[in-house]
Write a protein that holds these residues in place. Structure first.
Motif, PDB file in Angstrom:
ATOM      1  N   ALA A 127       0.830  -1.210   0.000  1.00  0.00           N
ATOM      2  CA  ALA A 127       0.000   0.000   0.000  1.00  0.00           C
ATOM      3  C   ALA A 127       0.860   1.253   0.000  1.00  0.00           C
ATOM      4  CB  ALA A 127      -0.937  -0.007   1.202  1.00  0.00           C
ATOM      5  N   ALA A 128       1.964   1.205   0.777  1.00  0.00           N
ATOM      6  CA  ALA A 128       2.867   2.361   0.829  1.00  0.00           C
ATOM      7  C   ALA A 128       3.523   2.597  -0.528  1.00  0.00           C
ATOM      8  CB  ALA A 128       3.931   2.142   1.903  1.00  0.00           C
ATOM      9  N   VAL A 129       3.942   1.516  -1.187  1.00  0.00           N
ATOM     10  CA  VAL A 129       4.566   1.645  -2.505  1.00  0.00           C
ATOM     11  C   VAL A 129       3.545   2.146  -3.528  1.00  0.00           C
ATOM     12  CG1 VAL A 129       5.655   0.376  -4.396  1.00  0.00           C
ATOM     13  CG2 VAL A 129       6.339  -0.088  -2.053  1.00  0.00           C
ATOM     14  N   ASN A 130       2.331   1.602  -3.468  1.00  0.00           N
ATOM     15  CA  ASN A 130       1.282   2.056  -4.397  1.00  0.00           C
ATOM     16  C   ASN A 130       0.998   3.544  -4.210  1.00  0.00           C
ATOM     17  OD1 ASN A 130       1.039  -0.495  -5.454  1.00  0.00           O
ATOM     18  ND2 ASN A 130      -0.799  -1.030  -4.303  1.00  0.00           N
ATOM     19  N   GLU A 131       0.946   3.972  -2.957  1.00  0.00           N
ATOM     20  CA  GLU A 131       0.712   5.398  -2.680  1.00  0.00           C
ATOM     21  C   GLU A 131       1.865   6.240  -3.226  1.00  0.00           C
ATOM     22  OE1 GLU A 131      -0.022   8.370   1.163  1.00  0.00           O
ATOM     23  OE2 GLU A 131      -0.017   6.184   1.417  1.00  0.00           O
ATOM     24  N   ALA A 132       3.093   5.718  -3.071  1.00  0.00           N
ATOM     25  CA  ALA A 132       4.263   6.428  -3.600  1.00  0.00           C
ATOM     26  C   ALA A 132       4.196   6.500  -5.123  1.00  0.00           C
ATOM     27  CB  ALA A 132       5.548   5.727  -3.156  1.00  0.00           C
ATOM     28  N   PHE A 133       3.738   5.418  -5.760  1.00  0.00           N
ATOM     29  CA  PHE A 133       3.578   5.424  -7.213  1.00  0.00           C
ATOM     30  C   PHE A 133       2.557   6.474  -7.642  1.00  0.00           C
ATOM     31  CE2 PHE A 133       5.690   1.250  -7.943  1.00  0.00           C
ATOM     32  CZ  PHE A 133       6.326   1.551  -9.123  1.00  0.00           C
ATOM     33  N   VAL A 134       1.440   6.547  -6.917  1.00  0.00           N
ATOM     34  CA  VAL A 134       0.395   7.527  -7.256  1.00  0.00           C
ATOM     35  C   VAL A 134       0.948   8.940  -7.132  1.00  0.00           C
ATOM     36  CG1 VAL A 134      -1.821   8.488  -6.532  1.00  0.00           C
ATOM     37  CG2 VAL A 134      -1.516   6.000  -6.648  1.00  0.00           C
ATOM     38  N   ARG A 135       1.644   9.207  -6.004  1.00  0.00           N
ATOM     39  CA  ARG A 135       2.219  10.549  -5.816  1.00  0.00           C
ATOM     40  C   ARG A 135       3.237  10.857  -6.902  1.00  0.00           C
ATOM     41  NH1 ARG A 135       2.594   9.081  -0.312  1.00  0.00           N
ATOM     42  NH2 ARG A 135       4.836   8.774  -0.568  1.00  0.00           N
ATOM     43  N   ARG A 136       4.064   9.863  -7.242  1.00  0.00           N
ATOM     44  CA  ARG A 136       5.084  10.074  -8.268  1.00  0.00           C
ATOM     45  C   ARG A 136       4.436  10.364  -9.620  1.00  0.00           C
ATOM     46  NH1 ARG A 136       9.484  12.432  -9.729  1.00  0.00           N
ATOM     47  NH2 ARG A 136      10.715  11.301 -11.280  1.00  0.00           N
ATOM     48  N   CYS A 137       3.390   9.617  -9.943  1.00  0.00           N
ATOM     49  CA  CYS A 137       2.695   9.858 -11.212  1.00  0.00           C
ATOM     50  C   CYS A 137       2.073  11.254 -11.236  1.00  0.00           C
ATOM     51  CB  CYS A 137       1.619   8.790 -11.432  1.00  0.00           C
ATOM     52  SG  CYS A 137       2.280   7.156 -11.859  1.00  0.00           S
ATOM     53  N   GLU A 138       1.527  11.685 -10.097  1.00  0.00           N
ATOM     54  CA  GLU A 138       0.972  13.042 -10.017  1.00  0.00           C
ATOM     55  C   GLU A 138       2.067  14.084 -10.206  1.00  0.00           C
ATOM     56  OE1 GLU A 138      -0.937  13.091  -6.239  1.00  0.00           O
ATOM     57  OE2 GLU A 138      -2.755  12.072  -6.947  1.00  0.00           O
ATOM     58  N   GLU A 139       3.232  13.839  -9.588  1.00  0.00           N
ATOM     59  CA  GLU A 139       4.365  14.765  -9.758  1.00  0.00           C
ATOM     60  C   GLU A 139       4.810  14.810 -11.208  1.00  0.00           C
ATOM     61  OE1 GLU A 139       7.269  13.246  -7.115  1.00  0.00           O
ATOM     62  OE2 GLU A 139       6.265  13.947  -5.277  1.00  0.00           O
ATOM     63  N   LEU A 140       4.858  13.642 -11.844  1.00  0.00           N
ATOM     64  CA  LEU A 140       5.256  13.595 -13.261  1.00  0.00           C
ATOM     65  C   LEU A 140       4.230  14.303 -14.133  1.00  0.00           C
ATOM     66  CD1 LEU A 140       6.535   9.899 -13.468  1.00  0.00           C
ATOM     67  CD2 LEU A 140       7.927  11.951 -13.758  1.00  0.00           C
ATOM     68  N   ASP A 141       2.943  14.127 -13.808  1.00  0.00           N
ATOM     69  CA  ASP A 141       1.889  14.820 -14.564  1.00  0.00           C
ATOM     70  C   ASP A 141       2.049  16.338 -14.439  1.00  0.00           C
ATOM     71  OD1 ASP A 141       0.485  12.724 -15.743  1.00  0.00           O
ATOM     72  OD2 ASP A 141      -0.724  12.364 -13.952  1.00  0.00           O
ATOM     73  N   ASP A 142       2.268  16.783 -13.200  1.00  0.00           N
ATOM     74  CA  ASP A 142       2.440  18.223 -12.980  1.00  0.00           C
ATOM     75  C   ASP A 142       3.664  18.742 -13.738  1.00  0.00           C
ATOM     76  OD1 ASP A 142       0.249  18.269 -11.362  1.00  0.00           O
ATOM     77  OD2 ASP A 142       1.372  18.136  -9.480  1.00  0.00           O
ATOM     78  N   ALA A 143       4.769  17.992 -13.651  1.00  0.00           N
ATOM     79  CA  ALA A 143       5.993  18.416 -14.348  1.00  0.00           C
ATOM     80  C   ALA A 143       5.771  18.448 -15.855  1.00  0.00           C
ATOM     81  CB  ALA A 143       7.142  17.467 -14.003  1.00  0.00           C
ATOM     82  N   LYS A 144       5.062  17.445 -16.378  1.00  0.00           N
ATOM     83  CA  LYS A 144       4.796  17.399 -17.815  1.00  0.00           C
ATOM     84  C   LYS A 144       3.908  18.570 -18.239  1.00  0.00           C
ATOM     85  CE  LYS A 144       1.906  14.372 -19.624  1.00  0.00           C
ATOM     86  NZ  LYS A 144       0.969  15.156 -20.482  1.00  0.00           N
ATOM     87  N   HIS A 145       2.891  18.876 -17.442  1.00  0.00           N
ATOM     88  CA  HIS A 145       2.000  19.987 -17.773  1.00  0.00           C
ATOM     89  C   HIS A 145       2.763  21.317 -17.745  1.00  0.00           C
ATOM     90  CE1 HIS A 145      -1.607  17.372 -16.378  1.00  0.00           C
ATOM     91  NE2 HIS A 145      -1.329  17.194 -17.662  1.00  0.00           N
TER      92      HIS A 145
END
Length: 275
Positions: A127-145
């Motif tokens: 669950a902790a890794v999945n949450e980290a993946f979600v946060r990382r994907c959100e960070e990547l989305d923000d950086a890409k935008h």
């Protein structure tokens, strides 16, 4: 996120080592159980055989037809047990069997506890890794935008700069005709004969006009060079941004479409516990 994945990998390695040790304990306990089972079965078999012999002996009487002399049977075998050693041997076998039975019960309880704990630990870490993946994907989305927004501005600046360069070239081109006119006038006036070759007001005005046109053209050419360099820098920035956006898209695809898709199939607690 990398630290969470490393923690998960380390946890799995530690659990594997723990389960290997526990499996070795279980295998050793099973060997002891089989050994004591065999001992108890042999003891039970001997007692059944002895019971049948003593039962048969109890049925003998003076009228029995299958009795006969056995003079050598009067002697006691040196290896024969006494009632005390017989009782102790039986008691020891039962005690050891019960001891291994209790050890097996305790080991099963320990194994159940270990399986429950490690499955809970794995699910928590998952669950902790999945949450980290979600946060990382959100960070990547923000950086890409943000990069895409920057790229949009750069593309607009490139368009403006290209228009500016075209306007400067047009302005330089527009100065050629007036320059030709002024220089041609000066050239033609240089053929005035004798005393007519006078440095009059018109001559000074023409020279001033040529110098002014040359200054203007040089200024426009300098601005053109600066604009072309600026355009080159903008093109380099555009290429860097496009590469970085492509990298971010690829990272998002790997994390979200590949890694997260695989993690969707992570075993449930019951399966991790061996059920």
């Amino acid at each position: 996120m990398s630290s969470k994945r490393n923690d998960e990998a380390e946890l799995i390695r530690n659990i594997q080592e723990l389960l290997k040790r526990t499996l070795s304990q279980a295998a050793n306990q099973m060997r002891l159980n089989r050994d004591h089972k065999e001992i108890c079965e042999m003891d039970w078999s001997d007692k059944v055989e002895t019971y049948n012999i003593d039962t048969q002996c109890g049925r003998y009487s003076n009228e029995s037809t299958n009795i006969q002399f056995h003079p050598s049977s009067v002697k006691c075998e040196e290896s024969a047990s006494t009632p005390e050693t017989w009782a102790k041997f039986t008691h020891d076998n039962i005690y050891r069997a019960e001891r291994e039975k209790l050890a097996s019960i305790n080991l099963r309880a320990l194994i159940d506890s270990i399986l429950h704990d490690v499955s809970e630990d794995l699910r928590r870490q998952c669950a902790a890794v999945n949450e980290a993946f979600v946060r990382r994907c959100e960070e990547l989305d923000d950086a890409k935008h943000n990069l895409e927004h920057h790229l949009k501005n750069v593309l607009r600046e490139i368009g403006d700069q290209e228009a500016n360069i075209a306007a400067l070239k047009k302005a330089i081109k527009a100065k050629e005709a007036p320059m030709k006119v002024a220089q041609t006038r000066l050239y033609d006036r240089s053929f005035r004969p004798n005393i007519e070759l006078c440095r009059d007001e018109a001559q000074f005005r023409l020279i001033s006009e040529v110098e002014e046109l040359m200054g203007t053209i040089e200024s426009l050419k300098q601005k053109l060079l600066e604009s072309e360099q600026s355009l080159k820098n903008l093109e380099d920035t555009r290429m860097d941004l496009e590469k970085e956006i492509a990298v971010k898209r690829n990272s998002i695809f790997i994390d979200r479409q590949k890694c997260m898709a695989h993690r969707m199939h992570y075993p449930v607690v019951l399966k991790l516990a061996g059920y």
